[in-house]
Design a protein around this motif. Structure first.
Motif, short mmCIF file in Angstrom:
data_model
loop_
_atom_site.label_atom_id
_atom_site.label_comp_id
_atom_site.label_asym_id
_atom_site.label_seq_id
_atom_site.Cartn_x
_atom_site.Cartn_y
_atom_site.Cartn_z
N GLY A 29 0.79 -1.23 0.00
CA GLY A 29 0.00 0.00 0.00
C GLY A 29 0.82 1.27 0.00
O GLY A 29 0.36 2.30 0.48
N GLY A 30 2.04 1.23 -0.51
CA GLY A 30 2.84 2.43 -0.68
C GLY A 30 3.83 2.74 0.43
O GLY A 30 4.59 3.69 0.32
N ASP A 31 3.85 1.96 1.50
CA ASP A 31 4.76 2.22 2.61
C ASP A 31 6.17 1.76 2.22
O ASP A 31 6.46 0.57 2.14
CB ASP A 31 4.29 1.48 3.86
CG ASP A 31 5.12 1.80 5.09
OD1 ASP A 31 6.30 2.18 4.94
OD2 ASP A 31 4.59 1.64 6.20
N ALA A 109 -5.52 4.11 -2.23
CA ALA A 109 -6.70 3.28 -2.48
C ALA A 109 -6.32 1.79 -2.43
O ALA A 109 -7.06 0.98 -1.87
CB ALA A 109 -7.32 3.63 -3.83
N LEU A 110 -5.18 1.45 -3.00
CA LEU A 110 -4.71 0.06 -2.93
C LEU A 110 -4.52 -0.37 -1.47
O LEU A 110 -4.81 -1.51 -1.12
CB LEU A 110 -3.40 -0.11 -3.69
CG LEU A 110 -3.49 -0.31 -5.18
CD1 LEU A 110 -2.10 -0.19 -5.82
CD2 LEU A 110 -4.13 -1.62 -5.54
N ARG A 116 -5.16 -9.88 0.22
CA ARG A 116 -5.20 -10.83 -0.90
C ARG A 116 -5.79 -10.18 -2.14
O ARG A 116 -5.35 -10.46 -3.26
CB ARG A 116 -5.94 -12.09 -0.50
CG ARG A 116 -5.16 -12.76 0.63
CD ARG A 116 -5.49 -14.15 0.99
NE ARG A 116 -5.70 -15.13 -0.02
CZ ARG A 116 -4.79 -15.98 -0.45
NH1 ARG A 116 -3.56 -15.93 0.00
NH2 ARG A 116 -5.10 -16.90 -1.33
N GLN A 117 -6.78 -9.30 -1.98
CA GLN A 117 -7.31 -8.58 -3.13
C GLN A 117 -6.25 -7.65 -3.71
O GLN A 117 -6.08 -7.58 -4.92
CB GLN A 117 -8.54 -7.75 -2.74
CG GLN A 117 -9.80 -8.54 -2.58
CD GLN A 117 -11.00 -7.67 -2.26
OE1 GLN A 117 -10.92 -6.44 -2.30
NE2 GLN A 117 -12.10 -8.30 -1.91
N ARG A 118 -5.53 -6.96 -2.83
CA ARG A 118 -4.48 -6.05 -3.28
C ARG A 118 -3.42 -6.83 -4.06
O ARG A 118 -2.99 -6.42 -5.13
CB ARG A 118 -3.86 -5.32 -2.09
CG ARG A 118 -2.77 -4.36 -2.48
CD ARG A 118 -2.29 -3.49 -1.34
NE ARG A 118 -1.92 -4.25 -0.16
CZ ARG A 118 -2.45 -4.07 1.04
NH1 ARG A 118 -3.38 -3.17 1.24
NH2 ARG A 118 -2.05 -4.79 2.06
N ALA A 119 -3.00 -7.97 -3.51
CA ALA A 119 -1.99 -8.79 -4.19
C ALA A 119 -2.50 -9.26 -5.54
O ALA A 119 -1.76 -9.23 -6.54
CB ALA A 119 -1.60 -9.97 -3.31
N ALA A 120 -3.75 -9.70 -5.60
CA ALA A 120 -4.31 -10.18 -6.86
C ALA A 120 -4.36 -9.06 -7.90
O ALA A 120 -4.00 -9.27 -9.06
CB ALA A 120 -5.70 -10.78 -6.63
N ARG A 155 -13.74 -2.48 -6.01
CA ARG A 155 -13.57 -1.61 -4.85
C ARG A 155 -12.72 -0.40 -5.19
O ARG A 155 -13.00 0.71 -4.76
CB ARG A 155 -12.94 -2.40 -3.70
CG ARG A 155 -12.68 -1.58 -2.47
CD ARG A 155 -13.47 -2.05 -1.28
NE ARG A 155 -13.36 -1.12 -0.18
CZ ARG A 155 -12.60 -1.31 0.90
NH1 ARG A 155 -11.91 -2.42 1.02
NH2 ARG A 155 -12.57 -0.41 1.85
N LEU A 156 -11.66 -0.60 -5.98
CA LEU A 156 -10.84 0.53 -6.41
C LEU A 156 -11.68 1.54 -7.20
O LEU A 156 -11.52 2.74 -7.04
CB LEU A 156 -9.66 0.06 -7.27
CG LEU A 156 -8.48 -0.53 -6.53
CD1 LEU A 156 -7.46 -1.06 -7.53
CD2 LEU A 156 -7.84 0.49 -5.62
N ARG A 157 -12.56 1.04 -8.05
CA ARG A 157 -13.42 1.94 -8.82
C ARG A 157 -14.30 2.77 -7.91
O ARG A 157 -14.51 3.96 -8.14
CB ARG A 157 -14.27 1.14 -9.80
CG ARG A 157 -13.49 0.67 -11.00
CD ARG A 157 -14.38 -0.01 -12.02
NE ARG A 157 -13.59 -0.42 -13.16
CZ ARG A 157 -13.71 -1.59 -13.75
NH1 ARG A 157 -14.61 -2.47 -13.34
NH2 ARG A 157 -12.95 -1.89 -14.78
#
Length: 168
Positions: A29-31, A109-110, A116-120, A155-157
């Protein structure tokens, strides 16, 4: 023998560091600091199996380790706050920093997606991996990986809906 092993490993790391670090940043997530830790952990694991997979697919191995470690680390309860001294100003029209702001918004947003959704989403759409390889990296069936990616994009949308303007 040991020197050849080290040279091959060093060459791989030097050639792929930037791309792997960017992948790790997206997965957490950007960290930046968590991404560095995650990548270091993955490369340590790669070092120990390097003789076995050096000629096969070391990058796929690292991707798998990164995706699984990111999901594991996201289960921690607290990573600390990120306080800022001042609230940032909105960029002006034509400001070159607008693209940086948009990229930061996407990373934020990510970060709101489940691990798991973020990774996918990152593996499928940023790394452009086929669904089968995404499923292998996540350690789940193809249908589950497809479902994670689909729900993540939806979800990102929703999260970024205020940015998207209709064309026409």
């Amino acid at each position: 023998m040991e020197q050849a092993r080290a040279d091959g490993f060093d060459g791989f790391v030097a050639a792929r560091w930037s791309a792997l670090f960017h992948l790790a940043r997206l997965l957490v997530g950007g960290d930046r600091h968590r991404a560095e830790d995650l990548l270091q952990e993955a490369l340590v694991k790669l070092w120990f199996v390097w003789p076995k997979i050096a000629d096969e697919a070391p990058e796929a191995y690292v991707r798998t380790v990164l995706a699984r470690a990111a999901a594991r680390s996201a289960r921690r309860r607290w990573w600390g706050e990120n306080p800022v001294a001042q609230v940032p100003e909105r960029p002006e029209d034509g400001d070159v920093s607008a693209s940086v702001v948009e990229r930061s918004r996407l990373e934020a947003a990510l970060a709101q997606l489940p691990p798991r959704q973020r990774a996918a989403v990152v593996l499928r759409y940023y790394q452009d991996l086929p669904e089968k390889q995404v499923a292998e990296a996540l350690g789940c069936p193809v249908g589950t990986a497809r479902s994670h990616a689909s729900r993540g994009v939806a979800r990102l949308r929703r999260l970024l809906a205020d940015v998207i303007e209709p064309v026409g």
